[in-house]
Design an enzyme around this catalytic site. Structure first.
Site, PDB file in Angstrom:
ATOM      1  N   ASN A  16     -29.625 -21.314  10.630  1.00  0.00           N
ATOM      2  CA  ASN A  16     -29.660 -21.530  12.079  1.00  0.00           C
ATOM      3  C   ASN A  16     -28.260 -21.936  12.524  1.00  0.00           C
ATOM      4  O   ASN A  16     -27.840 -23.066  12.304  1.00  0.00           O
ATOM      5  CB  ASN A  16     -30.680 -22.630  12.397  1.00  0.00           C
ATOM      6  CG  ASN A  16     -30.653 -23.037  13.862  1.00  0.00           C
ATOM      7  OD1 ASN A  16     -30.048 -22.368  14.691  1.00  0.00           O
ATOM      8  ND2 ASN A  16     -31.309 -24.153  14.171  1.00  0.00           N
ATOM      9  N   TRP A  17     -27.549 -20.980  13.135  1.00  0.00           N
ATOM     10  CA  TRP A  17     -26.162 -21.264  13.520  1.00  0.00           C
ATOM     11  C   TRP A  17     -26.060 -22.176  14.745  1.00  0.00           C
ATOM     12  O   TRP A  17     -24.970 -22.633  15.086  1.00  0.00           O
ATOM     13  CB  TRP A  17     -25.415 -19.964  13.841  1.00  0.00           C
ATOM     14  CG  TRP A  17     -25.236 -19.047  12.676  1.00  0.00           C
ATOM     15  CD1 TRP A  17     -25.661 -19.258  11.384  1.00  0.00           C
ATOM     16  CD2 TRP A  17     -24.584 -17.775  12.694  1.00  0.00           C
ATOM     17  NE1 TRP A  17     -25.304 -18.188  10.603  1.00  0.00           N
ATOM     18  CE2 TRP A  17     -24.644 -17.258  11.377  1.00  0.00           C
ATOM     19  CE3 TRP A  17     -23.961 -17.024  13.682  1.00  0.00           C
ATOM     20  CZ2 TRP A  17     -24.097 -16.019  11.049  1.00  0.00           C
ATOM     21  CZ3 TRP A  17     -23.419 -15.797  13.352  1.00  0.00           C
ATOM     22  CH2 TRP A  17     -23.486 -15.298  12.039  1.00  0.00           C
ATOM     23  N   LYS A  18     -27.170 -22.377  15.431  1.00  0.00           N
ATOM     24  CA  LYS A  18     -27.144 -23.154  16.678  1.00  0.00           C
ATOM     25  C   LYS A  18     -26.065 -22.555  17.606  1.00  0.00           C
ATOM     26  O   LYS A  18     -25.866 -21.343  17.575  1.00  0.00           O
ATOM     27  CB  LYS A  18     -26.919 -24.636  16.384  1.00  0.00           C
ATOM     28  CG  LYS A  18     -27.890 -25.124  15.280  1.00  0.00           C
ATOM     29  CD  LYS A  18     -27.971 -26.594  15.155  1.00  0.00           C
ATOM     30  CE  LYS A  18     -28.933 -26.942  14.017  1.00  0.00           C
ATOM     31  NZ  LYS A  18     -29.260 -28.353  13.951  1.00  0.00           N
ATOM     32  N   HIS A 108     -37.836 -25.344  17.873  1.00  0.00           N
ATOM     33  CA  HIS A 108     -36.873 -26.178  17.153  1.00  0.00           C
ATOM     34  C   HIS A 108     -36.777 -27.528  17.860  1.00  0.00           C
ATOM     35  O   HIS A 108     -36.890 -27.605  19.089  1.00  0.00           O
ATOM     36  CB  HIS A 108     -35.503 -25.484  17.124  1.00  0.00           C
ATOM     37  CG  HIS A 108     -34.528 -26.195  16.238  1.00  0.00           C
ATOM     38  ND1 HIS A 108     -33.842 -27.306  16.655  1.00  0.00           N
ATOM     39  CD2 HIS A 108     -34.161 -25.975  14.954  1.00  0.00           C
ATOM     40  CE1 HIS A 108     -33.081 -27.738  15.654  1.00  0.00           C
ATOM     41  NE2 HIS A 108     -33.263 -26.943  14.610  1.00  0.00           N
ATOM     42  N   GLU A 110     -34.382 -29.267  18.720  1.00  0.00           N
ATOM     43  CA  GLU A 110     -33.397 -29.334  19.805  1.00  0.00           C
ATOM     44  C   GLU A 110     -33.934 -28.699  21.082  1.00  0.00           C
ATOM     45  O   GLU A 110     -33.590 -29.116  22.187  1.00  0.00           O
ATOM     46  CB  GLU A 110     -32.079 -28.687  19.338  1.00  0.00           C
ATOM     47  CG  GLU A 110     -31.343 -29.602  18.367  1.00  0.00           C
ATOM     48  CD  GLU A 110     -30.540 -28.899  17.290  1.00  0.00           C
ATOM     49  OE1 GLU A 110     -30.136 -27.739  17.491  1.00  0.00           O
ATOM     50  OE2 GLU A 110     -30.316 -29.520  16.235  1.00  0.00           O
ATOM     51  N   GLU A 178     -39.349 -29.592   9.764  1.00  0.00           N
ATOM     52  CA  GLU A 178     -38.027 -30.209   9.913  1.00  0.00           C
ATOM     53  C   GLU A 178     -38.169 -31.605  10.500  1.00  0.00           C
ATOM     54  O   GLU A 178     -38.288 -31.763  11.726  1.00  0.00           O
ATOM     55  CB  GLU A 178     -37.156 -29.373  10.859  1.00  0.00           C
ATOM     56  CG  GLU A 178     -36.861 -27.979  10.358  1.00  0.00           C
ATOM     57  CD  GLU A 178     -35.606 -27.446  11.013  1.00  0.00           C
ATOM     58  OE1 GLU A 178     -34.625 -27.221  10.297  1.00  0.00           O
ATOM     59  OE2 GLU A 178     -35.587 -27.290  12.238  1.00  0.00           O
ATOM     60  N   GLY A 184     -29.263 -32.659  10.817  1.00  0.00           N
ATOM     61  CA  GLY A 184     -27.868 -32.972  11.133  1.00  0.00           C
ATOM     62  C   GLY A 184     -27.448 -34.391  10.779  1.00  0.00           C
ATOM     63  O   GLY A 184     -26.355 -34.820  11.143  1.00  0.00           O
ATOM     64  N   SER A 224     -30.711 -31.231   6.800  1.00  0.00           N
ATOM     65  CA  SER A 224     -29.643 -31.609   5.872  1.00  0.00           C
ATOM     66  C   SER A 224     -29.776 -30.961   4.497  1.00  0.00           C
ATOM     67  O   SER A 224     -29.472 -31.583   3.471  1.00  0.00           O
ATOM     68  CB  SER A 224     -29.554 -33.141   5.765  1.00  0.00           C
ATOM     69  OG  SER A 224     -29.226 -33.697   7.026  1.00  0.00           O
ATOM     70  N   GLY A 245     -29.101 -25.696   8.906  1.00  0.00           N
ATOM     71  CA  GLY A 245     -28.236 -25.743  10.086  1.00  0.00           C
ATOM     72  C   GLY A 245     -26.777 -25.801   9.673  1.00  0.00           C
ATOM     73  O   GLY A 245     -26.157 -24.786   9.355  1.00  0.00           O
ATOM     74  N   GLY A 246     -26.215 -27.002   9.632  1.00  0.00           N
ATOM     75  CA  GLY A 246     -24.790 -27.197   9.359  1.00  0.00           C
ATOM     76  C   GLY A 246     -24.286 -26.403   8.158  1.00  0.00           C
ATOM     77  O   GLY A 246     -23.245 -25.731   8.238  1.00  0.00           O
TER      78      GLY A 246
END
Ligand code: PGA
Length: 266
Positions: A16-18, A108, A110, A178, A184, A224, A245-246
């Site tokens: 997930n590149w956000k 998600h 976010e 998640e 994150g 994470s 993600g990251g």
């Protein structure tokens, strides 16, 4: 428990590149990722690799993947509950399907927090995705406050039940657990924590859609995830992959996650 003991469930590693990487960066990234996996002799049939770029990148990624026949699939980070019309800023599932998106992330944390997406909206989006033959990745998870108040599985279980309101047992979908506190934060859940909730989520699938759906549906862990902790999650019987993600923005790190079978110490 060895990894990947579920012949009916191919592991899925989803990046997930956000809101990162524009369309030019996306092309360079996907090209390098594909080279990297090829060099490492990654078995494309053994682990499915998906990326979720921003909407503006999707056409470029589609063109590259299809021209070079790369073994990477892709999807949108969100989808509208509507098909078309006066919905400024929304993206129809029909458009994503036209761009050969296989998956779409829905709910998600976010989106739920920053865009006030309720369980009802998530359910409507799941229905819309399925209507356009997209495979929804239904994201659920508890916040730190939820964890304290209700324990680990109550909120994700309720979110999943609500998201499945309009889903039949013919549907193809994925669930991503998640924990919000792990996203994150650098503080991943333990494999045991992930397994505990994933097992509860699989029970929801059995209860609502039957054993077959529960057996074949993949449940991912997200929050994470890195190359150094993926193996622990993949050893758990109810964890079938990861939403990353990251670490999905770093080609070496993401490749290392995809190649968990090489460093899992089987
Ligand atoms: P993270 O994000 O891997 O950076 O924790 C996961 C996600 O938001 O899907």
């Amino acid at each position: 428990m060895a990894v990947n003991e579920h012949p009916r469930r191919t592991p899925l590693i989803a990046g997930n590149w956000k809101m990162n990487l524009d369309h030019l960066q996306a092309i360079a990234f996907v090209q390098k990722l594909a080279w990297n996996l090829k060099d490492a002799k990654h078995d494309v049939a053994a682990v499915e690799v998906a990326v979720f770029p921003p909407f503006t990148d999707l056409r470029s990624v589609q063109t590259l993947v299809s021209a070079d026949k790369l073994p990477i699939v892709f999807g949108g980070q969100d989808v509208s509950a509507q098909d078309s019309g006066a919905y400024t800023g929304e993206i129809s599932g029909a458009f994503l399907a036209q761009l050969e998106c296989k998956y779409v992330l829905i709910g998600h944390s976010e989106r739920r927090t920053l865009h006030a997406e309720t369980d009802e909206i998530v359910s409507a989006k799941v229905t819309a995705a399925l209507k356009h033959n997209l495979v929804p990745i239904i994201c659920v998870g508890e916040s730190a406050a939820d964890l304290e108040l209700h324990g680990p599985s109550a909120v994700p279980v309720a979110q999943l039940r609500a998201a499945l309101a309009g889903v039949t047992n013919a549907a193809d979908f994925v669930v991503a657990y998640e924990p919000v506190w792990a996203i994150g934060s650098g503080k991943a859940a333990t494999p045991e924590q992930a397994e505990q909730v994933a097992a509860q989520l699989r029970l929801v699938l059995t209860e609502t859609l039957g054993q077959d759906v529960a057996d074949k549906t993949r449940i991912l862990y997200g929050g994470s995830v890195k190359g150094s902790n993926i193996a622990g999650f993949m050893r758990e019987p109810n964890v079938d992959g990861a939403l990353v993600g990251g670490a999905s923005l770093d080609i070496d790190e993401f490749s290392s996650i995809v190649r968990f079978q090489q460093h899992v110490g089987l």
